[in-house]
Write a protein that holds these residues in place. Structure first.
Motif, PDB file in Angstrom:
ATOM      1  N   ILE A 191       0.857  -1.189   0.000  1.00 19.45           N
ATOM      2  CA  ILE A 191       0.000   0.000   0.000  1.00 19.45           C
ATOM      3  C   ILE A 191       0.892   1.237   0.000  1.00 19.45           C
ATOM      4  CG2 ILE A 191      -0.224  -0.020   2.537  1.00 19.45           C
ATOM      5  CD1 ILE A 191      -3.020   1.239   2.129  1.00 19.45           C
ATOM      6  N   ASN A 192       0.520   2.210  -0.815  1.00 19.00           N
ATOM      7  CA  ASN A 192       1.241   3.485  -0.885  1.00 19.00           C
ATOM      8  C   ASN A 192       2.733   3.266  -1.153  1.00 19.00           C
ATOM      9  OD1 ASN A 192       1.054   6.374  -0.743  1.00 19.00           O
ATOM     10  ND2 ASN A 192       2.075   6.312   1.241  1.00 19.00           N
ATOM     11  N   ASP A 193       3.032   2.323  -2.057  1.00 19.30           N
ATOM     12  CA  ASP A 193       4.426   1.985  -2.378  1.00 19.30           C
ATOM     13  C   ASP A 193       5.204   1.518  -1.143  1.00 19.30           C
ATOM     14  OD1 ASP A 193       4.092   2.595  -5.047  1.00 19.30           O
ATOM     15  OD2 ASP A 193       4.797   4.647  -4.846  1.00 19.30           O
ATOM     16  N   ASN A 194       4.479   1.072  -0.113  1.00 23.87           N
ATOM     17  CA  ASN A 194       5.093   0.637   1.150  1.00 23.87           C
ATOM     18  C   ASN A 194       5.924   1.749   1.785  1.00 23.87           C
ATOM     19  OD1 ASN A 194       3.918  -1.882   0.805  1.00 23.87           O
ATOM     20  ND2 ASN A 194       5.661  -2.656  -0.342  1.00 23.87           N
ATOM     21  N   CYS A 195       5.405   2.957   1.646  1.00 23.42           N
ATOM     22  CA  CYS A 195       6.051   4.138   2.206  1.00 23.42           C
ATOM     23  C   CYS A 195       5.069   4.924   3.068  1.00 23.42           C
ATOM     24  CB  CYS A 195       6.563   5.054   1.088  1.00 23.42           C
ATOM     25  SG  CYS A 195       7.982   4.402   0.197  1.00 23.42           S
ATOM     26  N   LEU A 196       5.632   5.758   3.933  1.00 25.45           N
ATOM     27  CA  LEU A 196       4.842   6.655   4.771  1.00 25.45           C
ATOM     28  C   LEU A 196       5.011   8.082   4.282  1.00 25.45           C
ATOM     29  CD1 LEU A 196       5.787   5.326   8.339  1.00 25.45           C
ATOM     30  CD2 LEU A 196       3.833   4.640   6.928  1.00 25.45           C
ATOM     31  N   ASP A 197       3.926   8.841   4.304  1.00 21.21           N
ATOM     32  CA  ASP A 197       3.958  10.280   4.065  1.00 21.21           C
ATOM     33  C   ASP A 197       3.656  10.943   5.407  1.00 21.21           C
ATOM     34  OD1 ASP A 197       4.311  10.120   1.189  1.00 21.21           O
ATOM     35  OD2 ASP A 197       2.252   9.398   1.115  1.00 21.21           O
ATOM     36  N   ILE A 198       4.630  11.630   5.950  1.00 22.24           N
ATOM     37  CA  ILE A 198       4.534  12.203   7.297  1.00 22.24           C
ATOM     38  C   ILE A 198       4.518  13.720   7.207  1.00 22.24           C
ATOM     39  CG2 ILE A 198       5.659  12.367   9.555  1.00 22.24           C
ATOM     40  CD1 ILE A 198       6.961   9.616   8.879  1.00 22.24           C
ATOM     41  N   THR A 199       3.521  14.340   7.839  1.00 24.19           N
ATOM     42  CA  THR A 199       3.383  15.797   7.844  1.00 24.19           C
ATOM     43  C   THR A 199       3.496  16.320   9.266  1.00 24.19           C
ATOM     44  OG1 THR A 199       1.953  15.760   5.890  1.00 24.19           O
ATOM     45  CG2 THR A 199       1.891  17.743   7.255  1.00 24.19           C
ATOM     46  N   ILE A 200       4.286  17.389   9.431  1.00 26.21           N
ATOM     47  CA  ILE A 200       4.444  18.019  10.742  1.00 26.21           C
ATOM     48  C   ILE A 200       4.009  19.482  10.658  1.00 26.21           C
ATOM     49  CG2 ILE A 200       6.314  16.489  11.440  1.00 26.21           C
ATOM     50  CD1 ILE A 200       8.283  18.742  10.796  1.00 26.21           C
ATOM     51  N   LYS A 247      12.952   9.381  13.381  1.00 25.07           N
ATOM     52  CA  LYS A 247      13.465  10.497  14.165  1.00 25.07           C
ATOM     53  C   LYS A 247      13.340  11.801  13.381  1.00 25.07           C
ATOM     54  CE  LYS A 247      17.594  12.153  16.580  1.00 25.07           C
ATOM     55  NZ  LYS A 247      19.007  11.849  16.921  1.00 25.07           N
ATOM     56  N   ILE A 248      12.690  12.787  14.006  1.00 25.94           N
ATOM     57  CA  ILE A 248      12.520  14.099  13.394  1.00 25.94           C
ATOM     58  C   ILE A 248      13.378  15.099  14.159  1.00 25.94           C
ATOM     59  CG2 ILE A 248      10.866  15.882  12.716  1.00 25.94           C
ATOM     60  CD1 ILE A 248       8.673  13.747  12.922  1.00 25.94           C
ATOM     61  N   SER A 249      14.246  15.805  13.454  1.00 27.90           N
ATOM     62  CA  SER A 249      15.123  16.783  14.097  1.00 27.90           C
ATOM     63  C   SER A 249      15.148  18.065  13.265  1.00 27.90           C
ATOM     64  CB  SER A 249      16.534  16.203  14.246  1.00 27.90           C
ATOM     65  OG  SER A 249      17.062  15.827  12.985  1.00 27.90           O
ATOM     66  N   GLY A 250      15.989  19.014  13.666  1.00 29.72           N
ATOM     67  CA  GLY A 250      16.070  20.285  12.968  1.00 29.72           C
ATOM     68  C   GLY A 250      15.044  21.282  13.457  1.00 29.72           C
ATOM     69  N   LYS A 251      14.699  22.243  12.581  1.00 30.92           N
ATOM     70  CA  LYS A 251      13.713  23.273  12.915  1.00 30.92           C
ATOM     71  C   LYS A 251      12.687  23.404  11.790  1.00 30.92           C
ATOM     72  CE  LYS A 251      16.689  26.044  15.921  1.00 30.92           C
ATOM     73  NZ  LYS A 251      17.229  27.408  16.195  1.00 30.92           N
ATOM     74  N   CYS A 252      11.529  23.917  12.155  1.00 33.93           N
ATOM     75  CA  CYS A 252      10.436  24.027  11.181  1.00 33.93           C
ATOM     76  C   CYS A 252       9.556  25.216  11.554  1.00 33.93           C
ATOM     77  CB  CYS A 252       9.629  22.731  11.173  1.00 33.93           C
ATOM     78  SG  CYS A 252       8.224  22.734  10.058  1.00 33.93           S
ATOM     79  N   ASN A 253       9.216  26.072  10.572  1.00 32.96           N
ATOM     80  CA  ASN A 253       8.349  27.223  10.847  1.00 32.96           C
ATOM     81  C   ASN A 253       7.090  27.235   9.999  1.00 32.96           C
ATOM     82  OD1 ASN A 253       9.341  27.863   8.348  1.00 32.96           O
ATOM     83  ND2 ASN A 253      10.433  29.725   8.982  1.00 32.96           N
ATOM     84  N   LYS A 254       6.819  26.097   9.312  1.00 37.26           N
ATOM     85  CA  LYS A 254       5.613  25.995   8.499  1.00 37.26           C
ATOM     86  C   LYS A 254       5.227  24.518   8.361  1.00 37.26           C
ATOM     87  CE  LYS A 254       8.266  25.908   4.189  1.00 37.26           C
ATOM     88  NZ  LYS A 254       8.489  26.562   2.872  1.00 37.26           N
ATOM     89  N   ARG A 255       4.034  24.309   7.870  1.00 37.14           N
ATOM     90  CA  ARG A 255       3.580  22.934   7.631  1.00 37.14           C
ATOM     91  C   ARG A 255       4.545  22.265   6.661  1.00 37.14           C
ATOM     92  NH1 ARG A 255      -1.367  20.191   7.832  1.00 37.14           N
ATOM     93  NH2 ARG A 255      -1.619  18.572   6.245  1.00 37.14           N
ATOM     94  N   TRP A 256       4.943  21.053   6.991  1.00 29.77           N
ATOM     95  CA  TRP A 256       5.984  20.395   6.202  1.00 29.77           C
ATOM     96  C   TRP A 256       5.640  18.918   6.035  1.00 29.77           C
ATOM     97  CZ3 TRP A 256      10.640  22.568   4.328  1.00 29.77           C
ATOM     98  CH2 TRP A 256      11.542  21.651   3.786  1.00 29.77           C
ATOM     99  N   THR A 257       5.653  18.456   4.780  1.00 28.01           N
ATOM    100  CA  THR A 257       5.443  17.041   4.485  1.00 28.01           C
ATOM    101  C   THR A 257       6.740  16.461   3.961  1.00 28.01           C
ATOM    102  OG1 THR A 257       3.087  17.335   3.995  1.00 28.01           O
ATOM    103  CG2 THR A 257       4.138  15.346   3.154  1.00 28.01           C
ATOM    104  N   PHE A 258       7.251  15.459   4.651  1.00 28.28           N
ATOM    105  CA  PHE A 258       8.479  14.810   4.205  1.00 28.28           C
ATOM    106  C   PHE A 258       8.192  13.973   2.962  1.00 28.28           C
ATOM    107  CE2 PHE A 258       9.169  15.392   8.784  1.00 28.28           C
ATOM    108  CZ  PHE A 258      10.409  16.022   8.769  1.00 28.28           C
ATOM    109  N   GLY A 259       9.221  13.808   2.148  1.00 31.35           N
ATOM    110  CA  GLY A 259       9.089  12.910   1.019  1.00 31.35           C
ATOM    111  C   GLY A 259       8.840  11.493   1.509  1.00 31.35           C
ATOM    112  N   PRO A 260       8.299  10.627   0.669  1.00 29.33           N
ATOM    113  CA  PRO A 260       7.978   9.268   1.121  1.00 29.33           C
ATOM    114  C   PRO A 260       9.186   8.578   1.743  1.00 29.33           C
ATOM    115  CG  PRO A 260       7.159   9.664  -1.103  1.00 29.33           C
ATOM    116  CD  PRO A 260       8.030  10.829  -0.765  1.00 29.33           C
ATOM    117  N   VAL A 261       8.947   7.893   2.848  1.00 26.12           N
ATOM    118  CA  VAL A 261       9.998   7.135   3.517  1.00 26.12           C
ATOM    119  C   VAL A 261       9.507   5.707   3.703  1.00 26.12           C
ATOM    120  CG1 VAL A 261       9.185   7.884   5.784  1.00 26.12           C
ATOM    121  CG2 VAL A 261      11.510   7.007   5.554  1.00 26.12           C
ATOM    122  N   ALA A 262      10.363   4.745   3.458  1.00 25.31           N
ATOM    123  CA  ALA A 262       9.960   3.341   3.442  1.00 25.31           C
ATOM    124  C   ALA A 262       9.552   2.842   4.824  1.00 25.31           C
ATOM    125  CB  ALA A 262      11.100   2.483   2.896  1.00 25.31           C
TER     126      ALA A 262
END
Length: 281
Positions: A191-200, A247-262
């Motif tokens: 399902i979904n290319d066996n990847c996760l789409d994660i939004t922070i 693991k999510i690190s760094g900084k973020c000042n807006k809605r952000w969706t990471f590229g697909p991760v397995a």
């Protein structure tokens, strides 16, 4: 709809052997052979990148003559060109009208899903043009189950992945590539290319920890290690393959969706996404 737990079970269904592929692609060129050879040589030299290498062999099927050859006997890693041979083998062995069949069944107690290796199940590129979410197949299953009077599943959700062997990634794949979308595992249930789409999303004030606002497909089998803070910068996602840690690190000042991760266990991802979606019905 409620299910108790997920069970893996190998039912008695025959497996499909891996398909082989030839090491050279032969076809009948149109026009003068000498002219074709000249055009191919011109197209392949010089190559756009200095470290790029290639090997080619073009054969005229009418008489077996070699029309063009360059590094034809040099052992090379085929890379993405191997997809061509895999597709040709599938067309020859399975035929152009072949369709994958993912079977949903129940004995009145448990719910069974028998995988067939469908790579397009829950694929955003197929569902979006139809105005659907990637979970649409699960929603349709829920509708049919409810129509047949199955408002609850008192037993287990049993997934059968036995049509494929248990090896989900090729042993020659680079370790640093595992976890990336292009090296996602392949299985009987996908399902979904066996990847996760994660939004922070960022917090209310600088320095606040960011929040995970959504994850797709729907699954609870993810362990987030959240060290990302609200502020100017870019968030980073790291996933040690073979684990459920993200693991999510760094900084973020807006809605952000990471590229697909397995996700390293396709069957578990499929089953949990299905159970979660059915539960909403």
């Amino acid at each position: 709809m409620r299910t108790n737990h997920v069970v893996r079970q190998s039912l008695l269904f025959a497996g499909i052997p891996l398909l082989g592929a030839a090491s050279a692609l032969a076809f009948s060129p149109q026009g003068d052979a000498a002219s074709l050879a000249t055009r191919l040589k011109s197209a392949l030299t010089p190559l756009p990148h200095s470290q790029t290498v290639y090997g080619a062999c073009v054969i005229d099927l009418s008489d077996g003559r070699t029309v063009f050859a360059a590094n034809a006997d040099t052992p090379l890693i085929p890379a993405s060109t191997m997809k061509i041979f895999a597709m040709l083998a599938a067309l020859v062995e399975l035929g152009p009208d072949f369709e994958f069949q993912t079977v949903l069944a129940t004995d009145g107690l448990s719910l069974y899903v028998i995988g067939d290796g469908d790579p397009g199940f829950g694929d955003e590129r197929l569902h979006t043009p139809r105005g659907e979410d990637i979970h649409a197949p699960f929603d349709r299953w829920a509708t049919r189950l409810l129509a047949r009077g199955h408002a609850t599943i008192p037993g287990s959700l049993v997934i059968d992945e036995s049509i494929f062997e248990g090896q989900h990634v090729h042993p020659s794949w680079e370790a640093e590539d595992l976890g990336k979308w292009y090296a996602a595992p392949v299985a009987a249930l996908n399902i979904n290319d066996n990847c996760l789409d994660i939004t922070i999303v960022p917090g209310a004030r600088p320095g606040d920890r960011v929040s995970v606002s959504s994850i797709r497909p729907d699954t609870k089998f993810v362990n987030f290690i959240n060290e990302c803070r609200t502020g100017d910068g870019q968030p980073v996602l790291h996933h040690p393959f073979g684990t459920r840690d993200y693991k999510i690190s760094g900084k973020c000042n807006k809605r952000w969706t990471f590229g697909p991760v397995a996700f390293s266990d396709p069957g578990l991802l499929f089953a949990d996404a299905m159970r979660t979606r059915l539960g909403r019905k």
